[in-house]
Design a protein around this motif. Structure first.
Motif, PDB file in Angstrom:
ATOM      1  N   PRO A   1     -16.211  -0.591  -2.284  1.00 20.16           N
ATOM      2  CA  PRO A   1     -17.648  -2.260  -2.548  1.00 20.16           C
ATOM      3  C   PRO A   1     -16.690  -2.739  -3.898  1.00 20.16           C
ATOM      4  O   PRO A   1     -16.938  -4.524  -3.481  1.00 20.16           O
ATOM      5  CB  PRO A   1     -18.076  -2.343  -2.361  1.00 20.16           C
ATOM      6  N   ASP A   2     -15.644  -2.961  -4.210  1.00 24.01           N
ATOM      7  CA  ASP A   2     -15.157  -3.225  -5.461  1.00 24.01           C
ATOM      8  C   ASP A   2     -14.694  -4.499  -5.414  1.00 24.01           C
ATOM      9  O   ASP A   2     -14.998  -5.300  -6.121  1.00 24.01           O
ATOM     10  CB  ASP A   2     -14.398  -2.696  -6.494  1.00 24.01           C
TER      11      ASP A   2
ATOM     12  N   TYR B   1     -15.503  -6.805  -2.793  1.00 23.90           N
ATOM     13  CA  TYR B   1     -16.248  -8.215  -2.636  1.00 23.90           C
ATOM     14  C   TYR B   1     -17.465  -7.892  -3.617  1.00 23.90           C
ATOM     15  O   TYR B   1     -17.745  -9.064  -3.852  1.00 23.90           O
ATOM     16  CB  TYR B   1     -16.766  -6.644  -1.142  1.00 23.90           C
ATOM     17  N   LEU B   2     -17.419  -6.682  -4.636  1.00 26.22           N
ATOM     18  CA  LEU B   2     -18.439  -7.237  -5.149  1.00 26.22           C
ATOM     19  C   LEU B   2     -17.662  -7.828  -7.059  1.00 26.22           C
ATOM     20  O   LEU B   2     -18.252  -9.151  -7.477  1.00 26.22           O
ATOM     21  CB  LEU B   2     -18.855  -5.614  -5.754  1.00 26.22           C
TER      22      LEU B   2
ATOM     23  N   PRO C   1     -24.040 -10.724  -3.593  1.00 30.56           N
ATOM     24  CA  PRO C   1     -23.489  -9.955  -2.329  1.00 30.56           C
ATOM     25  C   PRO C   1     -24.377 -10.498  -0.882  1.00 30.56           C
ATOM     26  O   PRO C   1     -24.029  -9.966  -0.268  1.00 30.56           O
ATOM     27  CB  PRO C   1     -23.612  -8.593  -2.730  1.00 30.56           C
TER      28      PRO C   1
ATOM     29  N   ALA D   1     -20.904  -3.250  -0.897  1.00 33.14           N
ATOM     30  CA  ALA D   1     -21.286  -3.936  -1.135  1.00 33.14           C
ATOM     31  C   ALA D   1     -22.403  -5.043  -1.262  1.00 33.14           C
ATOM     32  O   ALA D   1     -22.773  -5.489  -2.041  1.00 33.14           O
ATOM     33  CB  ALA D   1     -19.979  -4.656  -1.306  1.00 33.14           C
TER      34      ALA D   1
ATOM     35  N   CYS E   1     -23.148  -6.620   1.902  1.00 28.28           N
ATOM     36  CA  CYS E   1     -23.019  -8.353   2.493  1.00 28.28           C
ATOM     37  C   CYS E   1     -23.340  -7.892   4.141  1.00 28.28           C
ATOM     38  O   CYS E   1     -23.286  -7.000   4.498  1.00 28.28           O
ATOM     39  CB  CYS E   1     -21.641  -8.677   1.498  1.00 28.28           C
TER      40      CYS E   1
END
Length: 233
Positions: free
Chosen positions: A159-160, A162-163, A173, A192, A194
């Motif tokens: 997820p990094d 998008y975070l 998010p 993340a 979303c």
């Protein structure tokens, strides 16, 4: 380095819960997923190896370290990951220099988001050198922030990216709409937290909770994205 901008906060039209839109690049905004596979086939042919077409679904949408590493292991090719990455990036750049097909509806969607001042980020597993090349044609003015796969410790499916994009835009998010085309990208966006819109490029992806599947970006506009957030209430 990741492109940074002053904090945009959560500027949205009154009554909308949508705070930002985060978009993948290859296969989502530009029709280039096939380019990567064609280049991989060509590079490995020059090394004396034939790629099995079934492997295409394994390597699509992921970071180069994963896809290139898989192909080296699967073929037993005598090449290092670093050497192969250089060849693949160069081959891809040569392709997009000749032609960069934009996905139907992509330019219209980006222009609409910009016109309504919706904070927008490009989030890709591709390297910075590739993103900057594509942005020249796609339009850097549409993105307040861009995140490249070689600028984060862990890229998609983690997820990094998008975070990082959500934080850079000052957005929650959970109030971000992500547009993706592959299972790898969907996994990253969902991890993340979303809301995800999927436009499948190579392999089919099923609808799920917090995930909406459409056949083309022409079905997606600002009202559609805001509607997804309204459904969450």
């Amino acid at each position: 380095m990741t492109t940074t901008v002053p904090a945009l906060g959560t500027r949205t039209a009154e009554g909308s819960a949508l705070q930002a839109v985060l978009l993948d690049m290859d296969g989502t905004l530009v029709d280039t997923e096939g380019f990567w596979w064609d280049v991989e086939v060509e590079v490995f042919a020059a090394l004396g190896h034939t790629l099995d077409d079934s492997w295409r679904h394994v390597v699509v949408g992921g970071p180069m370290s994963r896809s290139a590493g898989f192909l080296i292991e699967a073929t037993g090719a005598d090449i290092t990951l670093a050497e192969l990455s250089v060849l693949l990036n160069q081959g891809f750049e040569d392709r997009i220099d000749r032609s960069l097909p934009v996905m139907p509806g992509a330019t219209r969607l980006l222009a609409e988001l910009a016109a309504h001042e919706i904070p927008t980020a490009l989030v890709s597993a591709s390297h910075r050198r590739i993103i900057d090349r594509v942005l020249t044609s796609l339009g850097p003015q549409y993105f307040a922030l861009t995140v490249a796969g070689d600028e984060v410790p862990r890229t998609k499916p983690h997820p990094d990216p998008y975070l990082l994009a959500a934080a850079g835009l000052g957005a929650d998010p959970a109030r971000c709409a992500v547009v993706e085309d592959t299972a790898t990208g969907v996994a990253a966006a969902e991890a993340a937290g979303c809301r995800v819109v999927v436009v499948p490029s190579v392999a089919p992806i099923a609808p799920a909770a917090r995930r909406t599947v459409v056949s083309t970006l022409e079905e997606v506009d600002l009202a559609f994205l805001r509607g997804l957030m309204t459904e969450m209430r």
